[in-house]
Design a protein around this motif. Sequence first.
Motif, short mmCIF file in Angstrom:
data_model
loop_
_atom_site.label_atom_id
_atom_site.label_comp_id
_atom_site.label_asym_id
_atom_site.label_seq_id
_atom_site.Cartn_x
_atom_site.Cartn_y
_atom_site.Cartn_z
N ILE A 21 73.43 -56.25 -33.22
CA ILE A 21 73.39 -54.81 -33.53
C ILE A 21 72.30 -54.52 -34.58
O ILE A 21 72.58 -54.03 -35.68
CB ILE A 21 74.75 -54.26 -34.02
CG1 ILE A 21 75.95 -54.90 -33.35
CG2 ILE A 21 74.79 -52.74 -33.91
CD1 ILE A 21 76.00 -54.80 -31.85
N ALA A 24 72.76 -55.80 -38.12
CA ALA A 24 73.66 -55.01 -38.97
C ALA A 24 74.56 -55.91 -39.81
O ALA A 24 74.95 -56.99 -39.38
CB ALA A 24 74.53 -54.11 -38.10
N CYS A 26 77.15 -54.04 -41.38
CA CYS A 26 78.34 -53.22 -41.25
C CYS A 26 78.22 -52.45 -39.93
O CYS A 26 77.20 -51.83 -39.66
CB CYS A 26 78.46 -52.25 -42.43
SG CYS A 26 80.01 -51.36 -42.51
N VAL A 27 79.26 -52.53 -39.10
CA VAL A 27 79.21 -51.96 -37.75
C VAL A 27 80.44 -51.10 -37.51
O VAL A 27 81.57 -51.51 -37.80
CB VAL A 27 79.16 -53.09 -36.69
CG1 VAL A 27 79.15 -52.52 -35.28
CG2 VAL A 27 77.96 -54.00 -36.91
N VAL A 29 82.84 -49.89 -34.83
CA VAL A 29 83.26 -50.32 -33.49
C VAL A 29 84.24 -49.28 -32.96
O VAL A 29 85.24 -48.99 -33.61
CB VAL A 29 83.93 -51.72 -33.55
CG1 VAL A 29 84.35 -52.16 -32.16
CG2 VAL A 29 83.00 -52.73 -34.20
N LYS A 61 85.60 -50.36 -38.92
CA LYS A 61 84.33 -50.81 -39.48
C LYS A 61 84.43 -52.32 -39.67
O LYS A 61 85.42 -52.82 -40.20
CB LYS A 61 84.06 -50.12 -40.81
CG LYS A 61 83.79 -48.63 -40.65
CD LYS A 61 83.63 -47.94 -41.98
CE LYS A 61 85.01 -47.57 -42.48
NZ LYS A 61 85.01 -46.77 -43.69
N SER A 66 74.10 -60.74 -41.02
CA SER A 66 73.09 -60.10 -40.16
C SER A 66 72.79 -60.89 -38.90
O SER A 66 72.40 -60.31 -37.88
CB SER A 66 71.80 -59.85 -40.94
OG SER A 66 71.25 -61.08 -41.38
N PHE A 89 79.11 -50.13 -30.36
CA PHE A 89 78.81 -50.62 -31.70
C PHE A 89 77.69 -49.76 -32.28
O PHE A 89 76.71 -49.48 -31.59
CB PHE A 89 78.32 -52.08 -31.66
CG PHE A 89 79.27 -53.05 -31.02
CD1 PHE A 89 80.59 -53.13 -31.41
CD2 PHE A 89 78.82 -53.92 -30.03
CE1 PHE A 89 81.46 -54.05 -30.83
CE2 PHE A 89 79.67 -54.84 -29.45
CZ PHE A 89 80.99 -54.91 -29.85
N THR A 90 77.82 -49.37 -33.55
CA THR A 90 76.76 -48.65 -34.23
C THR A 90 76.54 -49.26 -35.61
O THR A 90 77.51 -49.43 -36.37
CB THR A 90 77.12 -47.16 -34.42
OG1 THR A 90 77.44 -46.59 -33.15
CG2 THR A 90 75.98 -46.38 -35.04
N LYS A 91 75.31 -49.57 -35.92
CA LYS A 91 74.97 -50.07 -37.25
C LYS A 91 75.15 -48.91 -38.23
O LYS A 91 74.62 -47.82 -38.01
CB LYS A 91 73.52 -50.56 -37.26
CG LYS A 91 73.05 -51.07 -38.60
CD LYS A 91 71.59 -51.56 -38.48
CE LYS A 91 71.09 -52.10 -39.81
NZ LYS A 91 69.71 -52.62 -39.69
#
Length: 96
Positions: A21, A24, A26-27, A29, A61, A66, A89-91
């Motif tokens: 991601i 990242a 921290c993701v 979800v 979260k 990384s 998933f978003t960084k």
Amino acid sequence: MLINPLSTLVAADTATNANNISEARCVLVVNGSDGKRVVFLTDANDVAIGSFTLPRYAMVKVTKNSTEKLYAAENLAGSGSAGDILVTFTKIGFTD
């Protein structure tokens, strides 16, 4: 809850396409499915080092190194059809 997105979201895929991601740490979800999903954390070599069940329509979260990767599946065996997983998933920036 405050969320600082640092990339566009990525559709979760199965183990063969585990993703770091954008490196990242921290993701966010999100499970957009009407069924529970299993999220797996792997090391840089795709060896599973952790997993958890994400209830339907839930979001959490996740913090990770990384180089570690995430993928999602429909079951504990880590399988399922990529088009049916419906996890993203978003960084994000670290939040409290």
